[in-house]
Scaffold this active site. Structure first.
Site, PDB file in Angstrom:
ATOM      1  N   GLU A  56       0.824  -1.214   0.000  1.00  0.00           N
ATOM      2  CA  GLU A  56       0.000   0.000   0.000  1.00  0.00           C
ATOM      3  C   GLU A  56       0.858   1.264   0.000  1.00  0.00           C
ATOM      4  O   GLU A  56       0.703   2.156   0.837  1.00  0.00           O
ATOM      5  CB  GLU A  56      -0.985  -0.022   1.169  1.00  0.00           C
ATOM      6  CG  GLU A  56      -1.942  -1.202   1.095  1.00  0.00           C
ATOM      7  CD  GLU A  56      -3.058  -1.179   2.113  1.00  0.00           C
ATOM      8  OE1 GLU A  56      -2.921  -0.466   3.136  1.00  0.00           O
ATOM      9  OE2 GLU A  56      -4.080  -1.854   1.886  1.00  0.00           O
ATOM     10  N   GLU A  89      -5.369  -8.654  -1.058  1.00  0.00           N
ATOM     11  CA  GLU A  89      -6.236  -8.368   0.081  1.00  0.00           C
ATOM     12  C   GLU A  89      -7.609  -8.039  -0.483  1.00  0.00           C
ATOM     13  O   GLU A  89      -7.738  -7.148  -1.323  1.00  0.00           O
ATOM     14  CB  GLU A  89      -5.727  -7.195   0.926  1.00  0.00           C
ATOM     15  CG  GLU A  89      -4.418  -7.467   1.653  1.00  0.00           C
ATOM     16  CD  GLU A  89      -3.979  -6.325   2.557  1.00  0.00           C
ATOM     17  OE1 GLU A  89      -4.879  -5.668   3.173  1.00  0.00           O
ATOM     18  OE2 GLU A  89      -2.767  -6.062   2.649  1.00  0.00           O
TER      19      GLU A  89
END
Length: 483
Positions: free
Chosen positions: A152, A261
């Site tokens: 991220e 995810e």
């Protein structure tokens, strides 16, 4: 909020015809399944998980083998992010249970979240140590560990793209070169951003395809991003197509994809929710890892303690058991969150068709076509099993057969009616040539009583509107509907 559940079978299913026209008095959601239109080999990639495994034997190897995740995402060897979940420590059990790749979250070597930024030199030293450890300890299967340089980065270390873009490119190059200096054949996963951002991704791919990292292209070997909102159920397929179009325009790929995810809190452990995610990832033949919201080592909320299954684990097993080719499925509302969705497969080698369906509150009619008599014959046994939410820590034994019938296939078509009323449930429908004694349901009678429907004296019960906030945990009566 706890539901008090006795044992109920699907009376609505067995009260009416299983095969034949849907009841005229109830509007059904119609799902069309064409077994004559194959869409590719079953990929089975959507049962991966982030921190689903914590230690050897936790959760139990039979649970892992039953869900059969192709990939799991785990922390870097000796990382400080979590007390367990080390990629090296869970490797033997994972591979023995049929797993194929361990996705190593390299920045999870750090103890803080978001990751503390101690500079690229500090990080490179940690990268060096972890890659050397895998190469040293797993020389025969080091290629089954794939490396995520940044997790991220769009909101950790490199948020402001206008000012940090070149810094990200430079750091990506430095980390990938360090990995490849130790293991030239290492595979890289990325950029692994928190959502699909086409502007940042196009910039990254444009740079990466023209630069070199360790004697090879700076492109990742596996593309990755996250799908962590309810809106993903509406937008993912469009994002997937946009990404594939971007690859063609830039002259890269097609790269394998891992959505490493996915999902919300309210989705994990709920069969009717998980079938919606599984369907779209199988449709696009990608790997996908369920998000880590609760704690490590429980198969992303699908294992009870260490060795027991909850209701949604059985959906994962049903999906893992699919073989052969997936086939074309047309739900009534494609890409609409919290509606009935389905996937289906046919395996001529074992003469079996399977449909997994769920996610809606209304009755469902399956309109099956393309049932080749060379595979199915003209008389078939249709068996319907049901699994529903049993709570995050509620044991679920083998799902009951709630309906079964022997019927004639005419013109390669068949209709199968499923009851409504349980938005949290998923069904498995199997179609095989008839043989032996006629199949029969085996579900016991049961009834479900909600605590909040009773007269309360000194207690409080509540539901949560998980459509308004999908990061709330599921509750038994609300499911995906407002209380």
């Amino acid at each position: 909020m706890t539901a008090v559940t006795a044992a109920l079978a699907a009376a609505a299913l067995t009260a009416g015809p299983l095969a034949g026209p849907a009841g005229a008095d109830t509007a059904a959601d119609v799902v069309a399944v064409d077994f004559a239109q194959a869409t590719g080999p079953v990929h089975g990639g959507a049962t991966g998980m982030l921190y689903g495994l914590s230690d050897p034997g936790v959760p139990g190897d039979p649970l892992v083998a039953g869900a059969r995740p192709r990939t799991v995402a785990q922390k870097a060897p000796d990382g400080d992010q979590h007390p367990n979940g080390d990629a090296l420590k869970i490797a033997d059990g994972f591979f023995a249970s049929g797993g194929e790749e361990i996705v190593v979250y390299m920045q999870d070597v750090y103890s803080k979240w978001p990751y503390e930024n101690l500079g690229i030199d500090d990080y490179l030293a940690k990268v060096d140590a972890m890659v050397r450890k895998v190469v040293t300890e797993r020389p025969k299967d080091k290629d089954r560990f794939v490396w995520v340089p940044f997790n991220e980065p769009d909101w950790i270390w490199y948020q402001n793209w206008s000012t940090m873009k070149q810094k990200f490119f430079s750091d990506w190059k430095a980390v990938v070169e360090r990995i490849r200096s130790i293991d030239p054949g290492a595979r890289i996963v990325g950029p692994n951003e928190s959502w699909y951002n086409p502007g940042r991704l196009r910039d990254f791919l444009t740079w990466a395809k023209d630069d070199t990292c360790g004697g090879k292209s700076c492109l990742p070997d596996i593309m990755a991003w996250h799908e962590l909102s309810r809106g993903s159920l509406a937008d993912y397929r469009g994002r997937y197509e946009d990404y594939r179009r971007m690859e063609r325009e830039l002259g890269v790929g097609p790269l394998p994809i891992n959505i490493d995810e996915y999902g919300n809190r309210r989705d994990m452990s709920v069969p009717g929710q998980m079938v919606q995610w599984i369907t779209m990832f199988e449709d696009t033949k990608v790997d996908a890892d369920m998000a880590f919201w609760t704690y490590a080592g429980n198969l992303s909320d699908h294992a009870v303690r260490t060795r027991q299954a909850n209701g949604a684990w059985w959906l994962l097993k049903w999906y893992a058991d699919l073989t052969g080719q997936t086939v074309k499925v047309t739900p009534p509302q494609p890409d609409v969150p919290d509606t009935v969705q389905a996937l289906a497969a046919v395996d001529p080698s074992v003469r079996r068709g399977t449909v997994l369906v769920g996610g809606g509150a209304a009755p469902v009619r399956l309109d099956l076509s393309g049932l080749d008599p060379a595979v199915f014959g003209t008389r078939v046994d249709v068996v319907v099993s049901k699994t529903t939410w049993t709570g995050y820590e509620g044991d679920a034994t083998r799902p009951p057969v709630v309906a079964a019938t022997r019927t004639t296939v005419r013109g390669g078509t068949l209709q199968v009616d499923l009851p409504g009323g349980d938005v949290m449930a998923a069904y498995r429908v199997t179609i095989v040539p008839s043989s032996g004694g006629a199949p029969a349901p085996d579900a016991p009678w049961s009834v479900s009583v909600e605590a909040e429907s009773a007269t309360l004296t000194s207690a409080q019960a509540y539901n949560q509107d998980t459509t308004a906030d999908p990061q709330l945990y599921a509750t038994s009566a609300s499911g995906t509907s407002a209380p």
